[in-house]
Design a protein around this motif. Structure first.
Motif, short mmCIF file in Angstrom:
data_model
loop_
_atom_site.label_atom_id
_atom_site.label_comp_id
_atom_site.label_asym_id
_atom_site.label_seq_id
_atom_site.Cartn_x
_atom_site.Cartn_y
_atom_site.Cartn_z
N GLY A 183 9.54 -3.90 1.84
CA GLY A 183 10.67 -3.32 1.13
C GLY A 183 10.87 -1.83 1.37
O GLY A 183 11.85 -1.26 0.89
N SER A 184 9.95 -1.20 2.11
CA SER A 184 10.11 0.23 2.35
C SER A 184 11.45 0.53 3.00
O SER A 184 12.12 1.51 2.65
CB SER A 184 8.97 0.75 3.24
OG SER A 184 8.90 0.03 4.46
N CYS A 185 11.86 -0.34 3.91
CA CYS A 185 13.15 -0.20 4.58
C CYS A 185 14.24 -0.95 3.82
O CYS A 185 15.32 -0.41 3.57
CB CYS A 185 13.00 -0.71 6.02
SG CYS A 185 14.54 -0.79 6.95
N LYS A 210 5.99 8.37 8.13
CA LYS A 210 6.59 7.08 7.79
C LYS A 210 5.87 6.49 6.58
O LYS A 210 4.67 6.71 6.39
CB LYS A 210 6.46 6.10 8.96
CG LYS A 210 7.10 6.57 10.25
CD LYS A 210 6.74 5.62 11.40
CE LYS A 210 7.29 6.11 12.73
NZ LYS A 210 6.86 5.24 13.86
N ILE A 211 6.62 5.74 5.77
CA ILE A 211 6.04 5.00 4.66
C ILE A 211 6.07 3.52 5.01
O ILE A 211 7.14 2.98 5.33
CB ILE A 211 6.80 5.25 3.35
CG1 ILE A 211 6.73 6.73 2.96
CG2 ILE A 211 6.24 4.38 2.22
CD1 ILE A 211 7.62 7.10 1.80
N VAL A 268 9.77 3.02 6.82
CA VAL A 268 10.94 3.88 6.75
C VAL A 268 10.49 5.31 7.01
O VAL A 268 9.39 5.71 6.59
CB VAL A 268 11.65 3.75 5.39
CG1 VAL A 268 10.75 4.25 4.26
CG2 VAL A 268 12.98 4.49 5.38
N ALA A 269 11.30 6.07 7.71
CA ALA A 269 10.97 7.47 8.00
C ALA A 269 11.28 8.34 6.78
O ALA A 269 12.34 8.20 6.15
CB ALA A 269 11.77 7.96 9.20
N ILE A 270 10.36 9.23 6.45
CA ILE A 270 10.54 10.11 5.29
C ILE A 270 11.77 11.01 5.48
O ILE A 270 12.53 11.24 4.54
CB ILE A 270 9.27 10.94 5.06
CG1 ILE A 270 8.17 10.03 4.50
CG2 ILE A 270 9.54 12.11 4.12
CD1 ILE A 270 6.82 10.70 4.33
N GLY A 285 0.78 -1.24 0.00
CA GLY A 285 0.00 0.00 0.00
C GLY A 285 0.80 1.28 0.00
O GLY A 285 0.30 2.33 -0.38
N ALA A 286 2.06 1.22 0.47
CA ALA A 286 2.90 2.43 0.55
C ALA A 286 2.19 3.55 1.28
O ALA A 286 2.25 4.72 0.89
CB ALA A 286 3.34 2.87 -0.84
N GLU A 287 1.50 3.20 2.37
CA GLU A 287 0.77 4.22 3.14
C GLU A 287 1.73 5.15 3.87
O GLU A 287 2.71 4.70 4.46
CB GLU A 287 -0.13 3.53 4.16
CG GLU A 287 -1.20 2.63 3.57
CD GLU A 287 -1.96 1.87 4.64
OE1 GLU A 287 -2.73 2.50 5.37
OE2 GLU A 287 -1.75 0.64 4.76
#
Length: 383
Positions: free
Chosen positions: A103-105, A98-99, A362-364, A91-93
């Motif tokens: 795989g975000s991190c 944070k995203i 992951v933090a923006i 979803g990449a919310e």
């Protein structure tokens, strides 16, 4: 004004929405997306099939000097989507800065940073002094066959300056423990559990092997940068009924080794452990196979890339950036260990402890920090 393709936050969300799980959907869809974004009129684009329908992708802004080149190497695959999520893994919310998503991190945010900076530099530089490359690899989360293919294809050289953008908790991580894998088998003799002396208990024999290896690794010397060697007995199989003496047992072993303990020394430990077990449990026989051998990588204080990356990170953050080691094994570690390249290291957004877990995020602000550091690094090194 920066366009959306040069915005690592935007690209992180776009990449997270693409399922590139391994095993699962694999990398073709995300490879095609990245390839479509790359500026074909300003960069040399190459692909290489690693496994059936699974590809590496490379883009190069050709410089006056092609080697050494500054290279960002980033894997496109993630671990499986898994269970236990409270958010949509694709979803990449964006929530509270944070995203979220698989795989975000690890490591689509790092890939997004490298891609956004590469796209910006392709627009800025027609012919820089040194080449800038972006290599996107397959299969990092499994057997790392993508980076091995990149080496075989000549995409990287011993003289190149190479960094991955794995999550490093704001640190520059330049050293890696070795990773040696063993498959150990103990053969016994089956018998009824009421007359165990007529057989040889393979499971009991393996218990002795495990104990001997564990104690030997525990006593191995520590290293000032990399800490201690460790061993994990990740999978074990043995026997088929509780009332039958088992005639075979297998264990799969993961050793993370620090100097001076290398694979040769680890093999000696395994051989000795088997011999002691054979003496303790009469009738068993042990054997082993080395199924993975990745050498440790030590820090080189004279690394040019380390010096320039630390200067760039210090300038952008206003802090004294910590230099440490990466607890896992990365594409750059494979290159360093295989080619003897001392200019290989990791620096990227995110916290490695969040990787591979449900509700990975992951933090923006971390993405923006890394993007700015990579931009400054490129300006320092290829102009």
């Amino acid at each position: 004004m920066t366009n959306k393709w040069q915005d690592a936050v935007f690209l992180t969300k776009e990449l997270v929405k693409i399922d590139s799980s391994n095993p699962g959907n694999y990398e073709k869809e995300i490879k095609d997306y990245i390839e479509a974004v790359l500026p074909k009129e300003r960069a040399i684009i190459s692909t290489s099939e690693v496994l059936p329908n699974r590809y590496n992708l490379m883009a190069e802004i050709e410089g006056e000097i092609r080697t050494p080149a500054l290279i960002f190497i980033c894997h496109m695959d993630t671990v499986t989507l898994g269970t236990g999520w409270t958010k949509d893994p694709l979803g990449a919310e964006e929530i509270d800065g944070k995203i979220y998503g698989r795989g975000s991190c690890d490591m689509k945010s790092g890939l997004a940073c490298a891609l956004s900076v590469f796209l910006e530099m392709a627009e800025r530089y027609k012919k820089p002094k040194h080449s800038l490359k972006l290599i996107c690899t397959a299969d990092e989360e499994d057997f790392m066959r993508g980076v091995e293919k990149a080496i075989a294809d000549g995409w990287v050289q011993k003289e190149d300056w190479i960094m991955d953008t794995e999550p490093t908790n704001g640190q520059i991580q330049v050293a890696h423990k070795g990773r040696t894998w063993f498959e150990i088998t103990v053969d016994g003799v089956t018998a009824h559990a009421s007359t165990p002396w007529k057989g040889a208990d393979a499971n009991a024999g393996m218990a002795e092997v495990i104990r001997n290896i564990r104690l030997a690794i525990k006593d191995a010397p520590a290293h000032e940068d990399l800490g201690i060697s460790t061993v994990t007995f990740g999978q074990i199989e043995g026997g088929y009924r509780p009332y039958v003496v088992p005639d075979q047992c297998k264990v799969w072993v993961d050793m993370r080794l620090v100097p001076p303990t290398n694979t040769k020394r680890a093999e000696e430990i395994v051989i000795d452990a088997i011999k002691k077990a054979e003496m303790e449990i009469q009738g068993i026989k042990g054997r082993y196979e080395i199924t993975g051998d990745r050498p440790y990588v030590e820090k080189d204080e004279n690394s040019y890339l380390l010096s320039e990356l630390k200067k760039s990170a210090d300038e952008v953050t206003g802090k004294d950036t910590v230099v440490s080691f990466f607890p896992g094994y990365t594409d750059t570690a494979v290159i360093a260990g295989t080619m003897g390249n001392h200019n290989c290291m990791s620096y990227g957004p995110g916290n490695l402890e969040l990787a591979h877990k449900p509700d990975e995020w992951v933090a923006i602000e971390d993405i923006k920090r890394c993007e700015n550091v990579l931009r400054r690094l490129v300006e320092r090194m290829i102009e």
